[in-house]
Scaffold this active site. Structure first.
Site, PDB file in Angstrom:
ATOM      1  CG  HIS A 158      45.163  44.201  35.918  1.00 25.32           C
ATOM      2  ND1 HIS A 158      44.848  44.365  37.242  1.00 25.32           N
ATOM      3  CD2 HIS A 158      46.071  45.159  35.628  1.00 25.32           C
ATOM      4  CE1 HIS A 158      45.552  45.374  37.727  1.00 25.32           C
ATOM      5  NE2 HIS A 158      46.296  45.882  36.777  1.00 25.32           N
ATOM      6  N   GLY A 159      42.189  41.728  33.292  1.00 32.75           N
ATOM      7  CA  GLY A 159      41.975  41.003  32.046  1.00 32.75           C
ATOM      8  C   GLY A 159      41.086  39.796  32.204  1.00 32.75           C
TER       9      GLY A 159
END
Lengths: 477, 353
Positions: free
Chosen positions: A323-324
């Site tokens: 996700h990041g």
């Protein structure tokens, strides 16, 4: 180009009109050009990245077919995976890894001079990377035949409805659809447009309204009371759901009008009864991707309890990292893994206790939904917070300062409206859960008057309360 | 060669007809509802801002006026109709247009304009750059339309508002619409500012800096000219902001107050009322550093009444009464407290030294 922009409202009808007007043999090429144009509206240079990734996986796929030995096939698979992940790593994780290494070297008092780079993260890079990986892995496993048409394969990678935020389609679902001849179908047009309308409503009316409050509170958590942070966290839970599922509905609706069926990505996740139930309802295309390509190869649940728990934590840790590039994301993932293991372990005892106390079935279901929602809410604080420090402040304030007054933000009317819309969404989902309202494209019949009132209400709400021009949260992944 | 689309359409003629019929009906219903809702919203909003009644006192400003001035209390105490045309985030250009718009709606009624000023009146940064959106509901006014057209971020934003009525509103203006219909003008902010948090924010440099933008000064001067040319008294009311913030940049703060004093010294009909010395240290009256809470609004309005009353009773209320300029308001006003004519006080009494 954003789905919630006027540009898209012009782009999409033009694409549909041209697509259904031109001869069948040109349609795939036209859709590919339209998809590239769609992506280039953001930053034209980055289309090269998609093309390179497409080329690598296409060539590796072709070579794999002709490879004589299993080792050769494996080498091609590894080449494709390493090159694809290298691109993803460079654009998404380089600075994150560099900072982490810098911190370690500083801790060891060793010199470290690798510079940070000013990299603009290409939107949707994680989505199309995972989509191409699914193709090459399935090909290696012999689950799908090789795709010999470069144009079809390129369209599979970059089909505009799913290019920037999924759903992460599988080759065995989408590639055969690209082979078939799609005719204009009024029923598909109607159902696609309805789904798009619902998606627009969720995005521009609910998600973007809630975003205003969340974006005000979350960057400076130390300035706000526990109750305010709690409200912001509730709002974020609804915001991210409406934002992402709104995007997905528009994507599925757009593809449907063009004659393609994309996979379902959400199935009433707000009403999940356990974390494991939640992950079967939330971002289904990513959950199943990790299940098929990480969890099962690690051994899945056909292993000792300790190994199974390890597998779960690895999958959730990687999912968080996907996700990041920030420590908050892996922690979010690991928390979700821990909650899943916890509820699997404790759930049966809690159920027995509830039944022993004489709680009716409906009350038990409600309790399960509420507990699951709050466990995931706790994890989501790490997902949204700007840093670990902020996340810990928020958690600490929520647990120690909940009785304090709530600040409703710059616009208390906006916050109250957001609250009302969130409650309305929950009611709608509850009705969908009980089959009283249609879920996406399911054939539940609703009286015409109610349906028309619903369409008009959504159009008016978009017109009056809609916010335009905000990015989708998942674009950054 | 016949296109594939035409072949597909002809094979589904019936269902296509049904689809087109339903789509057209939906669009027509939507447009009709949009017009109806637009009409309903505008009536409520005009009532909320007081554009539908000939007010003698027009309060113009941004959020300080929205939360600081109690229109009903002002009307009851002064015995004259008051319009509170205030939009959150309105800059000097927006406010000039608002004053002009009011004078177009009610050309003969206004005798005094209470215009809210503060240390940031000429600051260019900090206020929303999209404040023109506040004027969307009044886009039918040619001057406002032109201003909106020039400032819109895109052509589509402008065209959409011209085409449809409902996108001209947002949740804030909608709340004003319903408040208008419900005759609710009170301040619903009950909380209190946290001075400690504010001190920390100022120490960290997280506060809005005062500056003096030339364009804002020009627009302000144009507003002053416009009001004074209409032989209307202009009260520059500095609605209080909290002392901690006022002392963040003391020199600039003083300079800005001096500017208002110098504006007031140019014309007998311009009066500067600075309420900071009286209220800025009373933290319990503030909802946040810039805005008064309900109690603050009550206290501030009382003081505003005390300051407006002496000059208004003679120069406005009695004049208007005698000249029959507002005959339709006479009956309503006769039920209120009769005003005793007093000598017109020296406007300099209300100026800050």
């Amino acid at each position: 180009m954003l789905f919630n922009s006027f540009q898209y409202l012009l782009f999409f009808p033009v694409v549909c009109l041209v697509y259904f007007t031109i001869p069948f043999r040109w349609r795939t090429a036209f859709l590919l050009l339209a998809s590239y144009y769609f992506y280039m509206c953001w930053r034209w240079q980055y289309i090269i990245l998609i093309m390179v990734q497409t080329e690598i996986n296409f060539l590796c796929g072709l070579r794999m077919e002709h490879a004589r030995t299993q080792a050769g096939r494996r080498a091609l698979l590894l080449t494709a995976i390493i090159l694809s992940l290298a691109l993803l790593f460079f654009f998404k994780y380089y600075n994150f890894a560099n900072d982490a290494l810098g911190s370690w070297f500083a801790f060891l008092h060793a010199p470290y001079h690798v510079p940070r780079l000013n990299i603009v993260l290409p939107i949707g890079i994680s989505f199309h990377t995972f989509q191409t990986l699914s193709y090459i892995i399935d090909l290696y496993r012999g689950k799908i035949p090789v795709e010999r048409s470069f144009i079809k394969f390129a369209l599979f990678v970059s089909f505009f409805p799913l290019l920037v935020a999924g759903p992460i389609e599988r080759a065995n679902r989408l590639l055969p659809q690209l082979e078939r001849t799609n005719h204009f179908d009024v029923d598909r047009l109607t159902s696609g447009l309805k789904l798009m309308l619902w998606g627009f409503f969720k995005k521009v009316v609910i998600a973007d309204r809630l975003a205003e409050y969340v974006n005000q509170i979350y960057p400076h958590p130390a300035d706000y009371s526990g109750a305010t942070l709690m409200l912001a966290s509730y709002f974020f839970a609804f915001q991210i759901y409406c934002d992402f599922s709104g995007y997905t509905d528009i994507a599925i609706g757009s593809a449907r009008v063009l004659g393609y069926d994309l996979m379902k990505n959400f199935n009433l996740p707000l009403l999940a009864r356990s974390p494991s139930d939640f992950w079967q309802r939330w971002h289904i295309s990513l959950s199943t991707w990790f299940r098929d390509y990480v969890y099962f190869p690690l051994g899945g649940n056909r292993a000792s309890t300790a190994r199974w728990a390890f597998n779960i934590m690895v999958v959730f840790g990687l999912s968080g990292l996907w996700h990041g590039a920030n420590w908050t994301f892996p922690i979010w993932g690991l928390l979700n893994g821990a909650f899943l293991l916890l509820t699997i372990g404790v759930g049966p005892y809690a159920g027995r206790l509830c039944r022993h106390c004489g709680l009716p079935h409906r009350a038990i279901v409600l309790l399960q939904v509420v507990v699951t929602f709050h466990l995931l809410l706790l994890a989501r604080i790490f997902f949204r917070a700007g840093s670990l420090r902020d996340a810990l402040i928020i958690v600490q304030r929520i647990f120690t300062d909940l009785a304090s007054p709530v600040y409703l933000g710059y616009s208390s009317v906006g916050a109250l409206l957001g609250l009302a819309l969130s409650v309305m969404l929950l009611v709608i989902q509850w009705l969908q859960y009980n089959n009283r309202l249609p879920l996406n494209l399911s054939p539940v019949r609703v009286p015409a008057l109610l349906r028309w009132s619903g369409y008009l209400a959504m159009l008016l709400a978009i017109s009056v309360l809609g916010k335009s021009g905000n990015d989708f949260i998942y674009f950054q992944f | 060669m016949r296109s594939a689309l035409l072949t597909d359409l002809s094979s589904q003629r019936r269902s296509l007809k049904r689809f087109l019929g339903k789509s057209l009906l939906l669009v027509a219903l939507f447009f009709a509802l949009d017009r109806l809702a637009g009409w309903f919203f505008l009536r409520g909003l005009e009532h909320y801002y007081g554009l539908d009644v000939p007010a003698q006192i027009l309060c113009v400003g941004h959020s300080h006026t929205v939360l600081g001035i109690d229109k009903v209390a002002l009307e009851q105490a002064l015995g004259v109709p008051v319009a509170k045309f205030a939009l959150e985030n309105a800059n000097t250009t927006d406010r000039l247009l608002m004053v002009q718009h009011y004078f177009k709606c009610q050309p003969a009624s206004v005798r005094a304009v209470v215009y809210d000023v503060d240390a940031h009146s000429f600051t260019s940064s900090g206020l929303s750059s999209s404040s023109y959106q506040l004027l969307f509901p009044f886009i039918d006014d040619p001057d406002i339309r032109e201003y909106v057209r020039r400032n819109c971020a895109s052509r589509t934003e402008y065209i959409l508002r011209r085409l449809l009525c409902t996108p001209r509103y947002n949740e804030l203006t909608l709340s004003f619409v319903f408040r208008g219909y419900l005759n609710k003008w009170s301040n619903f902010k009950f909380g209190h500012v946290n001075p400690e948090v504010l001190r920390q924010q100022i120490q960290q440099g997280r506060f809005r800096r005062i500056d003096f933008d030339r364009d804002n000064l020009c627009q302000f001067a144009r507003m002053v000219d416009f009001v004074t040319h209409h032989h209307t008294r202009l009260y520059l009311a500095c609605i209080p902001t909290i002392d901690i913030l006022n002392r963040a940049e003391p020199e600039k703060f003083q300079r800005s107050m001096s500017l208002f004093t110098s504006f007031a010294s140019t014309n007998r009909d311009i009066i500067f009322l600075n309420y900071n010395p009286q209220f800025e240290a009373r933290h319990e009256l503030f909802f946040d550093p810039l805005h008064l809470n309900r109690e603050g609004q009550r206290e501030f309005t009382k003081q505003l009444v005390r300051d407006l009353e002496p000059s208004l009773q003679h120069s406005l209320f009695v004049d208007a009464w005698q000249t029959n300029a507002l005959t339709n308001e006479r009956e309503r006003l006769s039920s209120l407290k009769p005003a005793s004519p007093k000598e017109d006080p020296n406007p300099n009494d209300y100026r800050v030294p």
